[in-house]
Design an enzyme around this catalytic site. Structure first.
Site, PDB file in Angstrom:
ATOM      1  N   SER B 335       0.814  -1.180   0.251  1.00 21.61           N
ATOM      2  CA  SER B 335       0.197  -0.180   0.307  1.00 21.61           C
ATOM      3  C   SER B 335       0.515   1.224   0.136  1.00 21.61           C
ATOM      4  CB  SER B 335      -1.084  -0.084   1.011  1.00 21.61           C
ATOM      5  OG  SER B 335      -1.461  -1.358   0.889  1.00 21.61           O
ATOM      6  N   HIS B 378     -15.418   0.358   2.801  1.00 26.66           N
ATOM      7  CA  HIS B 378     -14.465   1.279   3.317  1.00 26.66           C
ATOM      8  C   HIS B 378     -16.491   2.229   3.022  1.00 26.66           C
ATOM      9  CE1 HIS B 378     -10.845   0.275   3.822  1.00 26.66           C
ATOM     10  NE2 HIS B 378     -11.210   0.171   4.610  1.00 26.66           N
ATOM     11  N   CYS B 391      -7.885   1.879   1.502  1.00 21.62           N
ATOM     12  CA  CYS B 391      -9.018   1.208   0.637  1.00 21.62           C
ATOM     13  C   CYS B 391      -8.711   0.438  -1.137  1.00 21.62           C
ATOM     14  CB  CYS B 391     -10.346   1.736   0.587  1.00 21.62           C
ATOM     15  SG  CYS B 391     -11.282   1.554  -0.900  1.00 21.62           S
TER      16      CYS B 391
END
Lengths: 369, 626, 179
Positions: B335, B378, B391
């Site tokens: 991420s 989310h 997300c």
């Protein structure tokens, strides 16, 4: 040709004899081999005679010796208008005879008590030559003496065997400049290497300036040189001073008393503990240490460290004070400016420490105290 | 002569005198002739001696070879200092055993080797290697002798025992303990034969101590001094009698590094007992403030000669402590890659700040269902929330819209997929896939489905911690990438600049600020009073390095935890990347970065309170020889 | 020594006479040399100062002077020197060569000087001791490569001492002379 040879017979013979000897020298110098055989014969031939002389108190050999000695000495004394040497010599002879019995007993006791296996030997001569620090003893390979063995007396170490013949051996004395041995100080267990100087004193080298050695302290063999077993007395420190790179230590050898006579050759060395209190106390003239170099602060934990190591130490303490686990999940970030008693010095960037490695040590010292 | 003159001068009669004078004259001439002949003979003999004995180099034992001896004076290497001038790598006095090979008796080798605790075979092999050097150059047998070894050498180097032994004072390397900074610093060792064949080391000779890794290797030429030498006359007893020539050694230059020991130490402590790496950069200059890789090795063990046992310990097992994970571990960034994808989206105009995506916990792309890490979803996610909550569905969608080559273009612009050019040897490249890359390496077309994984930093994309730090640091600084460096230099390389829209940078920074300060994935690592921002990451991937080795255990199949952080929010001064191998999640890596950032600002506060500014350009003099 | 041939013949005959000398003398030669060497090995242990005495040298000088045959002198010197060498810790031949030369020159000198004169004995002993030490030093430097310093003053003083010892010693040795 023959006529010429006849005519210059003297010169021819001279040159021939010199040439032969030069050849002999050249052979010895060029080749690695010593001319052992001749030397073995010579030493072997002299040894019994020397032993007879040594042992003989009233036989012909004794007379033989005394005659030459006394005549020579008297003549010399006449010329020097001084009777002193003869008296001293007689005195020495008498004292030698008197103490021989005592010394032999002491030697026997020591030999029994010593954990190492030793054999007793007598010094039967110096090697010829003016500046020799080598003596001849009356034991050789036939008694088990080998090159490299340690030679000691109950008072201290004497030297090491540098040449062994069937019935005699050369012993290099501790005072010879090429002699060295590993030693340990009695009180502070400071390691060093003993070295001969060519004169009466010895030095102990490779001792750091930071290490503590007192004047008057005893040195013992450390047992790490593969010659001397551990725990034999070496001598007492007569002078300590700080040197440019290492401590300068002077030691008076305890093994070489006046008139070295009986010695022990260590055939099988066994390391022994260094006694807490030296047994062979001898009065030693202690020189005043010179006012020279100031004391250098001792190491914190004995081992050298860089600034990085000291900083790690500081941050660990911050972690302890703040009860913080570095990189740990949870909790909060610690206050890195918390006062770390009393080592505030680290927070300030220290200037690069030029020169020797002592510099950072000096900086470090006040932090700890 | 005066007596004979008197004797012969006495006779009074002239006749006799004449005859006597004749005889005397003849006799004198004969005598003179005799002496001249003797003199000539002795002269010839002396000449013969000099030629045959004294100068016969290979054999003469007591003569020439002992007469003049060449003793090297070993130059100390330069020290390594941190940015404040604190000593990181020092030297300490040591004693080295050398063998004068001219006088060497091969029979002595075994005993000498045993005396200094060496394998006799080793010593023989060394001697063989040394044959290429002139015979008068002594060979180093062992450095840094212990007390007992010194005692052995000193007591056995007399003329009767092993006179070929020679003790030389020198300086050995003193590295920090516990492997602090080991991978950055590197270590030194004797130059190997392979190295001698390479162009880098061509100017060195057998027996030289050179840098083998890290900065020691990179800056070896600077750090290494020039050895001096002494030519001394010694007698057959080995005692020095006269110094013929003395050339002092020139010590090596000290290096001032960009490392800040305070940060380095905190980073080291934070990684203690863990496996991973930390890189701390100043994005304004590219200076590396700290670089840690764990597990580490002890460079002190290499300072003389590494023991076979220690070497085995280092190379066996999968931990590979010799690997500098900060520049050599190539892992999927997970991420932490998302800010780069976001930048690509914003810069290309494919998305706007408020374009939203609905995240139900996963999404279908090209017939395959891709999960979000948050299984419950989310909800509606815009760019800011997408970064704060990390997300996946938001970025799957964005990546799909962008296409691989757009992502690759911006990632490469940020520096991924190529070496940063840091001044350390053996930096890894990492990998940024693209259609071209796939065609080139696999001769296959890129499938659009592959882009979806890459968009969240998985798939083929890999980066080193240093690359990631540099990339993110450049982006949050508004598009300026300085080449990372470890040594303080007066001249700097021009940075790479890209025109980035200030709004896109601000959006990304704001998102990363939210990660730490708005209940994002690294909320636990908030620092009171510091605008600490960052992005967590976890990647289910193992390094190519380890994958190749094939030695994997359960721990290695665990996710890696990443965290890339910076502070302050505006004009960042410090970028931190923390990697925990098998660290499960980036939120566990974040506290490492937090501690470092906190120590940075605490130090800053400390210095301003005292009114002391660090002097980063302090001029360094090479240390004086002791 | 009125003419050259006569000189050589005379010398030659002298040697022949010596060859016929009583064996006792040869025993004395050997015995005294041995005694001198043993003295040097043994006695300095009791009285350190006596190590400066070079009795083997003095004995060599004495017998070379007495026999006044260069060949005999040099051979005697060589024997004494080599014997000394074999007991010392230096290469064989160092003392040998030096004493060979001393023997030769002492014997040569005896043909020129009145060797019964104590003054001449004193001077010759002094001279040969000095020559001995100097030449030994030269050999050490040239052949063994030992760059030792030559201590001139010390050597001169020791040479004087040895010369002083030589006088009474020669006197004693005179008494051992047979026939």
């Amino acid at each position: 040709m023959e006529a010429i040879l006849n005519r210059y017979r003297n010169l021819t013979v001279l040159l021939a004899v010199v040439a032969v000897q030069l050849g002999l020298l050249g052979y010895q110098v060029k080749g690695n081999g010593e001319v052992r055989l001749i030397r073995v014969w010579a030493v072997g031939a002299v040894t019994p005679l020397a032993r007879v002389i040594e042992a003989g108190q009233s036989n012909i050999a004794g007379f033989f010796r005394d005659y030459f000695l006394l005549i020579g000495v008297r003549r010399e004394n006449q010329r020097l208008k001084d009777d002193l040497d003869r008296v001293r010599m007689e005195n020495q002879e008498l004292r030698t005879e008197l103490s021989t019995a005592d010394r032999a007993r002491a030697l026997a006791i020591f030999q029994e008590r010593s954990p190492s296996k030793t054999i007793a030997a007598r010094v039967i001569g110096n090697t010829t030559g003016v500046s020799a620090k080598v003596v001849i003893i009356d034991r050789g390979t036939s008694s088990g003496v080998r090159k490299g063995m340690a030679v000691i007396t109950p008072n201290g170490i004497v030297g090491k065997v540098t040449g062994a013949f069937p019935t005699a051996s050369y012993v290099l004395l501790v005072t010879d400049p090429s002699f060295a041995a590993g030693v340990l100080s009695q009180q502070n267990r400071v390691h060093g290497t003993l070295k001969g100087q060519g004169n009466g004193t010895l030095i102990v080298d490779y001792v750091q300036n930071e290490q503590k050695v007192n004047a008057g302290e005893w040195f013992f063999t450390a047992g790490d040189d593969r010659i001397f077993p551990k725990g034999l007395p070496v001598g007492r420190v007569t002078l300590v001073r700080q040197g440019a790179t290492r401590k300068e230590l002077f030691v008076a050898p305890s093994g070489l008393g006046d008139g070295l006579e009986e010695v022990l050759v260590v055939v099988e060395g066994v390391h022994a503990e260094i006694p807490e209190i030296a047994t062979a106390e001898q009065p030693v003239q202690l020189q005043e240490p010179p006012p020279a170099a100031p004391e250098i602060a001792p190491l914190r934990d004995g081992s050298p460290a860089t600034d990085a190591d000291r900083l790690v130490d500081r941050y660990r303490r911050i972690g302890e004070i703040e009860k913080h686990e570095y990189g740990g999940h949870g909790g909060r970030a610690p206050n890195f400016n918390v006062t770390v008693e009393p080592r505030a010095a680290d927070a300030q960037p220290s200037p690069p420490a030029p020169g020797t490695k002592q510099a950072p040590e000096k900086q470090a010292a006040p932090e700890k105290q | 002569m005066p007596y004979s003159d008197l004797k012969h001068a006495l006779p009074p009669e002239a006749e006799k005198r004449i005859s006597r004078d004749d005889a005397r004259f003849a006799l004198g001439r004969i005598a003179a002739f005799q002496y001249i002949a003797l003199g000539v003979f002795l002269f010839l003999l002396a000449g013969f001696w000099v030629l045959q004995v004294r100068d016969a180099e290979e054999n003469s034992q007591l003569a020439e070879r002992n007469r003049i001896k060449t003793v090297p004076v070993l130059a100390p290497r330069g020290k390594l200092l941190d940015r404040d001038g604190r000593v990181i790598v020092d030297n300490e006095a040591a004693i080295t055993l050398m063998l004068t090979r001219e006088t060497l008796n091969p029979d002595h080798l075994d005993a000498i080797a045993r005396g200094v605790h060496m394998d006799p075979e080793d010593l023989r092999a060394r001697l063989k290697r040394f044959q290429s050097r002139p015979k008068y150059v002594p060979m180093v047998v062992k450095q840094d002798l212990a007390q007992d070894e010194i005692a052995f050498v000193e007591s056995h180097r007399d003329a009767n025992t092993f006179p070929e032994m020679e003790l030389v004072r020198n300086q050995r390397r003193l590295y920090p303990r516990n492997g602090l900074g080991a991978h950055v610093i590197g270590y030194v060792g004797e130059v190997s034969e392979q190295e001698l064949d390479s162009s880098d080391f061509a100017k060195y000779v057998q027996g030289d101590i050179v840098g083998k890794a890290g900065l020691e290797r990179q800056y070896n030429d600077m750090l290494m001094g020039v050895d001096g030498q002494r030519r001394v006359v010694v007698d057959s007893g080995g005692r020095e009698r006269e110094v013929l020539e003395s050339k002092e050694a020139t010590p090596g230059n000290s290096l001032q590094l960009t490392l800040d020991l305070d940060l380095q130490v905190v980073a080291e402590l934070a990684l203690e007992g863990k496996k991973g790496a930390v890189v701390v950069l100043d994005p304004r200059s590219g200076e590396v403030l700290a670089m840690v890789s764990r597990p580490a090795y002890d460079p002190n063990a290499f300072a003389t000669r590494v023991t076979p046992e220690y070497w085995r310990q280092l190379t066996s097992g999968g931990d590979n402590p010799l690997l500098n994970r900060a520049i050599q571990a190539q892992f999927a960034p997970g991420s932490t890659f998302k800010p780069i994808v976001a930048l690509a989206g914003l810069e290309t105009g494919i998305i706007g700040d408020h374009d939203a995506v609905s995240c139900p916990g996963g999404a279908n792309f090209f017939g395959r269902y891709f999960h979000c890490w948050q299984k419950h979803g989310h909800g509606t996610v815009d760019l800011h929330r997408g970064i704060v909550q990390s997300c996946d569905v938001y970025f799957y969608t964005l990546g799909n819209k962008l296409g691989i080559d757009n992502i690759a273009a911006y990632a490469e612009m940020a520096g991924l997929g190529k070496r940063t050019g840091i001044d350390l040897p053996n930096e890894a490249e990492g990998l940024m896939p693209s259609t071209k890359w796939k065609l080139r390496t696999q001769r296959q077309k890129w499938y659009a489905g592959e882009t979806i994984s890459v968009a969240i930093g998985q798939g083929a994309v890999t980066a080193t911690p240093l690359q990631l730090a540099s990339a993110i640091g450049g982006i949050v600084s508004g598009g300026v990438w300085h080449r990372p460096r470890l040594v303080k230099a007066t001249s700097t390389v021009e940075p790479r600049r890209m025109e980035l829209k200030p709004e896109s940078v601000a959006s990304i920074v704001s998102g990363m600020y939210g990660v730490v300060n708005e209940g994002g994935t690294a909320a636990a690592s908030r620092i009171e009073g510091v605008e600490f921002s960052g992005k967590t990451g976890s990647a289910q991937q193992i390094s190519n390095e380890l994958r190749k080795s094939g030695k994997l255990d359960a721990n290695e199949s665990k996710d890696n935890g990443w965290f890339v952080g910076f502070a302050p929010r505006q004009n960042p001064e410090i970028v931190v990347v923390a990697l925990l191998e098998g660290g499960e999640h980036g939120s566990l890596a974040a506290p490492v970065a937090r501690d470092i950032v906190k120590s940075y600002f605490d130090k800053k506060l400390r210095l301003t309170q005292r009114g002391i500014r660090p002097s980063p350009f302090a001029l360094l003099k090479p240390p004086a020889l002791p | 020594m009125s003419d050259l041939g006569g000189g050589f013949r005379e010398e030659f005959s002298q040697v022949q006479v010596k060859d016929k000398a009583p064996r006792f003398r040869i025993a004395a030669l050997a015995g005294i040399a041995l005694a001198a060497i043993l003295f040097q090995v043994y006695v300095p242990r009791f009285i350190g100062q006596l190590s400066y005495l070079e009795l083997p040298l003095l004995v060599t000088v004495y017998f070379s002077l007495m026999r006044s045959s260069p060949v005999a002198g040099l051979l005697y010197g060589a024997c004494v020197g080599l014997a000394q060498d074999s007991l010392a810790d230096n290469p064989l031949g160092m003392f040998g060569i030096v004493k060979t030369l001393v023997g030769y020159f002492a014997a040569t000198a005896s043909q020129r000087f009145n060797i019964e004169n104590p003054g001449i004995r004193l001077v010759l002993s002094f001279f040969f001791f000095f020559f001995h030490q100097f030449f030994y030093w030269v050999l050490e430097r040239a052949l063994l490569g030992q760059s030792l310093d030559f201590e001139l003053q010390r050597t001169l003083v020791i040479a004087v001492l040895n010369a002083l010892v030589a006088l009474p010693l020669f006197h004693i040795l005179d008494k051992l002379k047979v026939g």
